[in-house]
Design a protein around this motif. Sequence first.
Motif, PDB file in Angstrom:
ATOM      1  N   GLN A  81      -1.925   1.995 -12.836  1.00  0.00           N
ATOM      2  CA  GLN A  81      -1.197   3.248 -12.152  1.00  0.00           C
ATOM      3  C   GLN A  81      -1.603   3.202 -10.500  1.00  0.00           C
ATOM      4  N   ILE A  82      -2.781   2.544 -10.164  1.00  0.00           N
ATOM      5  CA  ILE A  82      -3.011   2.143  -8.713  1.00  0.00           C
ATOM      6  C   ILE A  82      -1.756   1.359  -8.193  1.00  0.00           C
ATOM      7  N   SER A  83      -1.535   0.359  -8.982  1.00  0.00           N
ATOM      8  CA  SER A  83      -0.526  -0.676  -8.632  1.00  0.00           C
ATOM      9  C   SER A  83       0.766   0.175  -8.308  1.00  0.00           C
ATOM     10  N   ASP A  84       1.197   1.102  -9.320  1.00  0.00           N
ATOM     11  CA  ASP A  84       2.590   1.797  -9.382  1.00  0.00           C
ATOM     12  C   ASP A  84       2.425   2.717  -7.932  1.00  0.00           C
ATOM     13  N   LEU A  85       1.435   3.383  -7.792  1.00  0.00           N
ATOM     14  CA  LEU A  85       1.352   4.482  -6.786  1.00  0.00           C
ATOM     15  C   LEU A  85       1.244   3.946  -5.269  1.00  0.00           C
ATOM     16  N   LEU A  86       0.530   2.509  -5.149  1.00  0.00           N
ATOM     17  CA  LEU A  86       0.559   2.068  -3.915  1.00  0.00           C
ATOM     18  C   LEU A  86       1.672   1.021  -3.835  1.00  0.00           C
ATOM     19  N   GLY A  87       2.501   0.801  -4.887  1.00  0.00           N
ATOM     20  CA  GLY A  87       3.493  -0.252  -4.687  1.00  0.00           C
ATOM     21  C   GLY A  87       3.223  -1.730  -4.056  1.00  0.00           C
ATOM     22  N   ARG A  88       2.009  -2.076  -4.787  1.00  0.00           N
ATOM     23  CA  ARG A  88       1.358  -3.272  -4.640  1.00  0.00           C
ATOM     24  C   ARG A  88       1.306  -4.034  -6.129  1.00  0.00           C
ATOM     25  N   GLN A  89       1.148  -5.249  -5.940  1.00  0.00           N
ATOM     26  CA  GLN A  89       0.891  -5.863  -7.221  1.00  0.00           C
ATOM     27  C   GLN A  89      -0.492  -5.787  -7.859  1.00  0.00           C
ATOM     28  N   LYS A  90      -0.667  -5.963  -9.056  1.00  0.00           N
ATOM     29  CA  LYS A  90      -1.814  -5.790  -9.779  1.00  0.00           C
ATOM     30  C   LYS A  90      -2.569  -6.691  -9.377  1.00  0.00           C
ATOM     31  N   SER A  91      -2.239  -8.036  -9.268  1.00  0.00           N
ATOM     32  CA  SER A  91      -3.032  -9.357  -8.968  1.00  0.00           C
ATOM     33  C   SER A  91      -3.876  -9.189  -7.721  1.00  0.00           C
TER      34      SER A  91
END
Length: 260
Positions: A37-47
């Motif tokens: 969810q954090i990745s999607d909301l910030l538009g950044r890669q999970k890694s």
Amino acid sequence: MSEIETKKRQYSAPALSKGLDILELMAGQFEGLSLRQISDLLGRQKSELFRMLVVLEERGYINVLPDSDKYIISMKLFGLAHQLPDIKRITAIAEPLMREFSNRSEQSCHLVVERSSEGVVIMQKDSPSDQRFGIRIGAKVPLQNTCSGHVLLAFADENSREVMMDGIPASKHLPENVLADICDRVKAQGFENVESQQIAGVKDIGFPIFNYSGNVVAALVVPYLSHLDNTNAMDFDSVKVVLGDIAQRMSEQLGYNENK
């Protein structure tokens, strides 16, 4: 590109920006967020976010919810803010006086300061009664339609009030004449006394807290509960008198002298 913009680019700190983005996002998420969810909301890669989350958790800024993969912001930032000299002094002075009030009146009370055009609850004292209502420390409340907000706006100087109002979205602004009427009324009577617009059946009373310079620094508020079985330790008017006395003593201990 200007010289200032060039320097900003030279001294950028991507990792720090990433960590701040995470904290600012999570500040408004009371149910927590997963890495996805954090990745999607910030538009950044999970890694690229995972290592930041590990460090933030190790440093105590976020926690992992039990039996869950969700992260939630901790109270550490709030605790750091409380170490600011003004907040630390206000809460140190307020704590015994608020406890005295709650024990005498059997009503809960809380202390609100203005930060970034919102009210923030920095202290709460529960009533010793079994029937009580309280508000969470750290909760944010709007200025334009709450007892504490009316107090903070009414007793602020004109410039400070304009700055507060400028930070509120235009869609939530009160008409100028309505705001002026509220501020004039509250300032004339020395306190606010209004039915809660958030909780039915609660009547709020709020008094200003002043510092040595005569500036309003907080609002002391009671969400008054009237017991249907008439078992209140004090009636509404008596609570208002006691709260006013507590607020005055708090201001005096902060160095305020109304005769100056």
